[in-house]
Design an enzyme around this catalytic site. Structure first.
Site: not given
Ligand code: A2P
Length: 338
Positions: A129, A243
């Site tokens: 990710c 994130h």
């Protein structure tokens, strides 16, 4: 466009749930959706396009007649079942790290290397990710000014560690707020509520974590260029989704920083949010409902001759997982590989 039979392995997990949502939102041509999970949730039901679809137990027989299998049930499940799915004639798009560095498995972020999809031999890997979002702003910088080195610090949400990890953060927060102190860490090594943890995945002999080395190795593979050096510091923070990454990028060639901003804004699925005069910059709360990767704080890094600093935020369950996987599925269709 004809329809395809699509299996989602790990359909009840945080990423699997998002995969089903993204298939629906992007109107991927699904003829039949087959949600698969373990005996824990086989028999339960999920919503897809207004229908109530039964979750089936994952077995070796699950993939008969399946065209595309999206996997997100952990590395050991992919290790065992992805080759079985591929042998049954499905193209596997695997969200785990298990096959990513296998030379026979393309590792794809479509904005960067959609052309690698056609090299597949039954399995295509979805990147980590943190890597998937980082390579988007890096793409035009590398194309125009050639990147020498990237120093990246991440601030990663708990959903990257799955549903139980999110629950651990929530319950720990409630316990502390209620005056009962932190509950014992289980999914994390330390308290995550009101804290940060500089440790994601296991430690390696060189002192880095696997997560940090994924960012180094996967970036080289996606760009097809071993000359890009990436050194990462990966940190878990108490956000649920999204994130964040602070990047310092050193290039070989000189650049105009306004040109850099313009080039980043031109990358598909990237949105520049960058106006410090109005406190405009991305935060994880901004990325929950979008597939876009958000970039701000673009400025010259004065500590090296050709340096760029920026801040980049993306929904780790979307560009970092489900959206990228569905983009790869669209590439299979659009490049007539399926
Ligand atoms: P289940 O609901 O049956 O446990 P998360 O990353 O959010 O924890 O989700 C993990 C996903 O992977 C869930 O859908 C989980 O299903 C699935 N899963 C975990 N282990 C297996 C397994 N051995 N076989 C099939 N699915 C699995």
């Amino acid at each position: 466009m004809q329809g395809y039979n699509v299996a989602v392995v790990g359909a009840t997990g945080v990423v699997g749930t998002e995969m089903i949502k993204v298939l629906e939102e992007t109107k991927f041509p699904v003829a039949k959706l087959l949600p698969l999970a373990s005996e824990r949730s086989a028999g339960s039901r999920i919503e897809y396009n207004g229908e109530n679809v039964k979750v089936e137990l994952l077995t070796e027989e699950s993939f008969k007649g399946i065209h595309i299998a999206l996997f997100s049930a952990g590395s050991s499940v992919s290790e065992k079942y992805a080759p079985i799915a591929a042998a049954s004639g499905a193209v596997v798009i695997d969200n785990t790290s298990f096959f990513r560095m296998d030379p026979n498995v393309p590792l794809v972020v479509p904005e960067v290397n959609a052309h690698d999809v056609r090299k597949h031999q039954g399995i295509i890997a979805n990147p980590n990710c943190s890597t998937a979002q980082m390579v988007l702003p890096l793409l035009p910088i590398h194309e125009h000014f050639k990147i020498k080195r990237v120093v990246v610090s991440t601030y990663q949400a708990t959903s990257g560690a799955g549903k139980e990890a999110m629950d651990e953060m929530l319950n720990q927060t409630i316990s502390i707020v209620n005056g009962n102190g932190p509950t014992k860490p289980k999914k994390f090594t330390k308290q995550i509520a009101f804290n940060v943890i500089p440790h994601i995945d296991s430690f390696l002999e060189n002192g880095f974590t696997k997560e940090e080395m994924k960012m180094t190795n996967e970036t080289k593979k996606i760009f097809g260029d071993d000359s890009i050096e990436v050194v990462a510091n990966c940190v878990r923070v108490p956000a649920f989704i999204g994130h964040s990454e602070a990047l310092n990028i050193e290039t070989e060639k000189p650049f105009d920083i306004e040109k850099v901003r313009e080039l980043i804004a031109g990358v598909p699925n990237v949105r520049v949010m960058d106006d410090v005069a109005t406190n405009t910059y991305p935060t994880p709360a901004d990325c929950v409902e979008t597939n876009d990767t958000l970039v701000g704080r673009i400025r010259r890094d004065f500590s090296v001759p050709n340096g760029i600093a920026l801040f980049c935020v993306s929904n780790n369950l979307r560009k970092g997982a489900a959206f990228n996987a569905v983009q790869i599925a669209f590439e299979l269709v659009n490049q007539e590989l399926i």
